[in-house]
Design a protein around this motif. Sequence first.
Motif, mmCIF file in Angstrom:
data_model
loop_
_atom_site.group_PDB
_atom_site.id
_atom_site.type_symbol
_atom_site.label_atom_id
_atom_site.label_comp_id
_atom_site.label_asym_id
_atom_site.label_seq_id
_atom_site.Cartn_x
_atom_site.Cartn_y
_atom_site.Cartn_z
ATOM 1 N N ARG A 171 47.402 40.177 38.809
ATOM 2 C CA ARG A 171 45.951 40.057 38.931
ATOM 3 C C ARG A 171 45.576 38.809 39.723
ATOM 4 O O ARG A 171 45.026 37.872 39.182
ATOM 5 C CB ARG A 171 45.373 39.956 37.507
ATOM 6 C CG ARG A 171 43.885 39.986 37.441
ATOM 7 C CD ARG A 171 43.380 39.182 36.251
ATOM 8 N NE ARG A 171 42.020 38.817 36.426
ATOM 9 C CZ ARG A 171 41.627 37.788 37.167
ATOM 10 N NH1 ARG A 171 42.492 37.034 37.812
ATOM 11 N NH2 ARG A 171 40.343 37.502 37.281
ATOM 12 N N GLY A 172 45.939 38.811 40.996
ATOM 13 C CA GLY A 172 45.560 37.697 41.876
ATOM 14 C C GLY A 172 45.800 36.342 41.240
ATOM 15 O O GLY A 172 44.974 35.448 41.374
ATOM 16 N N THR A 230 39.855 29.447 36.943
ATOM 17 C CA THR A 230 40.659 29.712 38.143
ATOM 18 C C THR A 230 41.150 28.404 38.773
ATOM 19 O O THR A 230 40.614 27.331 38.487
ATOM 20 C CB THR A 230 39.802 30.427 39.218
ATOM 21 O OG1 THR A 230 38.688 29.582 39.544
ATOM 22 C CG2 THR A 230 39.286 31.760 38.724
ATOM 23 N N THR A 231 42.124 28.526 39.666
ATOM 24 C CA THR A 231 42.599 27.366 40.421
ATOM 25 C C THR A 231 41.512 26.910 41.398
ATOM 26 O O THR A 231 41.523 25.782 41.872
ATOM 27 C CB THR A 231 43.860 27.735 41.241
ATOM 28 O OG1 THR A 231 43.607 28.975 41.914
ATOM 29 C CG2 THR A 231 45.076 27.875 40.376
ATOM 30 N N GLN A 285 34.201 31.156 40.108
ATOM 31 C CA GLN A 285 34.550 31.801 38.831
ATOM 32 C C GLN A 285 35.343 30.839 37.951
ATOM 33 O O GLN A 285 36.254 30.156 38.437
ATOM 34 C CB GLN A 285 35.357 33.076 39.093
ATOM 35 C CG GLN A 285 35.517 33.919 37.842
ATOM 36 C CD GLN A 285 36.040 35.310 38.136
ATOM 37 O OE1 GLN A 285 35.865 35.834 39.228
ATOM 38 N NE2 GLN A 285 36.681 35.912 37.155
ATOM 39 N N ARG A 318 43.164 36.353 30.980
ATOM 40 C CA ARG A 318 44.449 36.905 31.442
ATOM 41 C C ARG A 318 45.691 36.287 30.807
ATOM 42 O O ARG A 318 46.630 37.005 30.465
ATOM 43 C CB ARG A 318 44.535 36.815 32.964
ATOM 44 C CG ARG A 318 44.446 35.411 33.494
ATOM 45 C CD ARG A 318 44.415 35.366 35.000
ATOM 46 N NE ARG A 318 43.719 34.166 35.437
ATOM 47 C CZ ARG A 318 43.704 33.714 36.660
ATOM 48 N NH1 ARG A 318 44.351 34.344 37.598
ATOM 49 N NH2 ARG A 318 43.049 32.624 36.976
ATOM 50 N N THR A 355 47.560 32.788 40.791
ATOM 51 C CA THR A 355 48.287 31.785 41.554
ATOM 52 C C THR A 355 49.414 31.156 40.732
ATOM 53 O O THR A 355 49.212 30.780 39.571
ATOM 54 C CB THR A 355 47.327 30.671 42.009
ATOM 55 O OG1 THR A 355 46.221 31.279 42.676
ATOM 56 C CG2 THR A 355 48.014 29.695 42.950
ATOM 57 N N THR A 357 39.214 42.878 36.809
ATOM 58 C CA THR A 357 38.163 43.776 36.312
ATOM 59 C C THR A 357 37.606 44.655 37.438
ATOM 60 O O THR A 357 36.705 45.447 37.211
ATOM 61 C CB THR A 357 37.013 42.985 35.652
ATOM 62 O OG1 THR A 357 36.494 42.061 36.628
ATOM 63 C CG2 THR A 357 37.487 42.217 34.439
ATOM 64 N N SER A 367 39.394 36.056 34.575
ATOM 65 C CA SER A 367 40.279 34.900 34.786
ATOM 66 C C SER A 367 40.642 34.190 33.486
ATOM 67 O O SER A 367 41.771 33.742 33.307
ATOM 68 C CB SER A 367 39.604 33.894 35.703
ATOM 69 O OG SER A 367 39.021 34.539 36.775
ATOM 70 N N GLN A 419 40.306 37.711 48.284
ATOM 71 C CA GLN A 419 39.325 38.222 47.325
ATOM 72 C C GLN A 419 37.930 38.192 47.926
ATOM 73 O O GLN A 419 37.102 39.057 47.638
ATOM 74 C CB GLN A 419 39.410 37.416 46.038
ATOM 75 C CG GLN A 419 40.831 37.454 45.497
ATOM 76 C CD GLN A 419 41.008 36.722 44.195
ATOM 77 O OE1 GLN A 419 40.140 35.983 43.771
ATOM 78 N NE2 GLN A 419 42.136 36.929 43.566
ATOM 79 N N ARG A 428 51.065 26.566 34.963
ATOM 80 C CA ARG A 428 51.157 27.928 34.416
ATOM 81 C C ARG A 428 52.617 28.336 34.219
ATOM 82 O O ARG A 428 52.957 29.053 33.284
ATOM 83 C CB ARG A 428 50.456 28.902 35.369
ATOM 84 C CG ARG A 428 48.956 28.682 35.414
ATOM 85 C CD ARG A 428 48.297 29.482 36.513
ATOM 86 N NE ARG A 428 46.854 29.321 36.503
ATOM 87 C CZ ARG A 428 46.033 29.875 37.386
ATOM 88 N NH1 ARG A 428 46.521 30.634 38.353
ATOM 89 N NH2 ARG A 428 44.740 29.688 37.304
ATOM 90 N N ASP A 443 39.961 32.795 46.482
ATOM 91 C CA ASP A 443 41.085 33.145 47.351
ATOM 92 C C ASP A 443 40.511 33.975 48.512
ATOM 93 O O ASP A 443 39.693 34.865 48.278
ATOM 94 C CB ASP A 443 42.105 33.995 46.593
ATOM 95 C CG ASP A 443 42.668 33.259 45.396
ATOM 96 O OD1 ASP A 443 42.546 32.020 45.336
ATOM 97 O OD2 ASP A 443 43.212 33.924 44.511
HETATM 98 N N1 LIG Z 1 44.079 32.897 42.306
HETATM 99 C C1 LIG Z 1 43.167 32.149 41.499
HETATM 100 C C2 LIG Z 1 41.806 32.829 41.371
HETATM 101 C C3 LIG Z 1 41.893 34.144 40.704
HETATM 102 C C4 LIG Z 1 40.557 34.792 40.338
HETATM 103 O O1 LIG Z 1 40.371 35.098 39.163
HETATM 104 N N2 LIG Z 1 39.663 35.034 41.283
HETATM 105 C C5 LIG Z 1 38.451 35.777 41.027
HETATM 106 C C6 LIG Z 1 37.696 35.873 42.332
HETATM 107 S S1 LIG Z 1 35.975 35.790 42.190
HETATM 108 C C7 LIG Z 1 38.831 37.190 40.572
HETATM 109 O O2 LIG Z 1 39.827 37.729 41.001
HETATM 110 N N3 LIG Z 1 38.106 37.797 39.698
HETATM 111 C C8 LIG Z 1 38.354 39.147 39.265
HETATM 112 C C9 LIG Z 1 38.027 39.358 37.823
HETATM 113 O O3 LIG Z 1 37.551 38.452 37.127
HETATM 114 O O4 LIG Z 1 38.310 40.455 37.361
HETATM 115 C C10 LIG Z 1 43.766 31.877 40.138
HETATM 116 O O5 LIG Z 1 44.838 32.393 39.851
HETATM 117 O O6 LIG Z 1 43.178 31.139 39.361
#
Ligand SMILES: N[C@@H](CCC(=O)N[C@@H](CS)C(=O)NCC(=O)O)C(=O)O
Length: 348
Positions: free
Chosen positions: A111-112, A163-164, A160, A97, A114, A51, A94, A209, A119, A206
């Motif tokens: 999107r970041g 998430t992992t 958050q 997705r 893991t 986001t 998270s 991030q 998964r 992460d």
């Molecule tokens: N890599 C981890 C964490 C990913 C994650 O969602 N991290 C948050 C960091 S606060 C993020 O990227 N948020 C962005 C969002 O919600 O758009 C996963 O795959 O679960």
Amino acid sequence: MLLISKRDILRMKKMSFIMVAVFLMISASLAVAGTLDEVKKRGQLVCGVSTGLPGFSATDEKGVWKGLDVDGCKIIAAAVLGDISKIKYVPLNSKERFTALQSGEIDLLVRGTTWTLHRDTALGLNFAATNYYDGQGFMVKKKLAVKSAKELDGAAICIQSGTTTELNLADYFTENKMKYEAVVFDTHDQTMQGFEAGRCDVLTSDQSQLYGLRTHMKNPAEAVMLPEIISKEPLGSVVRQGDDEWFNVVRWSFYAMLNAEEMGVTSKNVDEMKKSTNPNIRRLLGLEGDKGQSLNLPDDWSYQIIKQVGNYGESFERNVGMDSPLKIARGLNAQWNKGGIQYGPPMR
Ligand SMILES: N[C@@H](CCC(=O)N[C@@H](CS)C(=O)NCC(=O)O)C(=O)O
């Protein structure tokens, strides 16, 4: 008494044969109409991103999506459609997705995310490429003068959901016989605001991030990173299971970026490089060898990736590295022959 004649039996057999044939035809047509065909037909890639995480996927002041993960979408549009503007970006938090990908709302998720066993299996997803090797870190307010994560016993920690990060945190505190209070949010914006407003002492995520989020703080100098990295977070591009053709396109588009960096082919010199006599470069650029044929892509698919997006090193430096506000060192994300673990298999 109900009498069934031989003719009826024959008719029934014929009917069931037709039904099986129709079923097979429908299944075959569904199998053929994979994501690659759909994207080609639609003339647009639908790509799931965050986001808004600086350096990875966020819009600039003109509303243009930018970042390392956005480049993960762009390379696919370049390879398949020859045009990086043909992308619809879908911002996802998270929790949203995976459903977005499973349901077919998006073609690809960058999107970041893991890569984990659960998964990659139970969720029906496939991790096609790892565009960033990361690990979970901690960010604390400088004024707390904490120097190590081992000093965090009893801390309130912003995190958050979905998430992992959540399980890693629980594991780490159990292992180190410490307690914490989780302050859980649904979006990174809320998580960050919670940290800034003092709802927690620590923000964990992460590490890349955290660097991105820190640039969004009113006063970034107020926050420091702790030295501990408590997990492995290979982040990458994700597709649905059962579509090998699309999986290959996503995987090899990333490898083309990696191989281009290793061979010194950049967005600036790629046209010049077309004159190269080096057979590996000629194969990379689709001038010799397999070209686009085995991926069902145009012959210039990898040329378009390099020309329009650049090689992996260019994308890294521009978005998260030394040419960006994040200033992240290559570390694990350096090429395998430069001390890192990014390794593009041979394109031949
Ligand atoms: N890599 C981890 C964490 C990913 C994650 O969602 N991290 C948050 C960091 S606060 C993020 O990227 N948020 C962005 C969002 O919600 O758009 C996963 O795959 O679960």
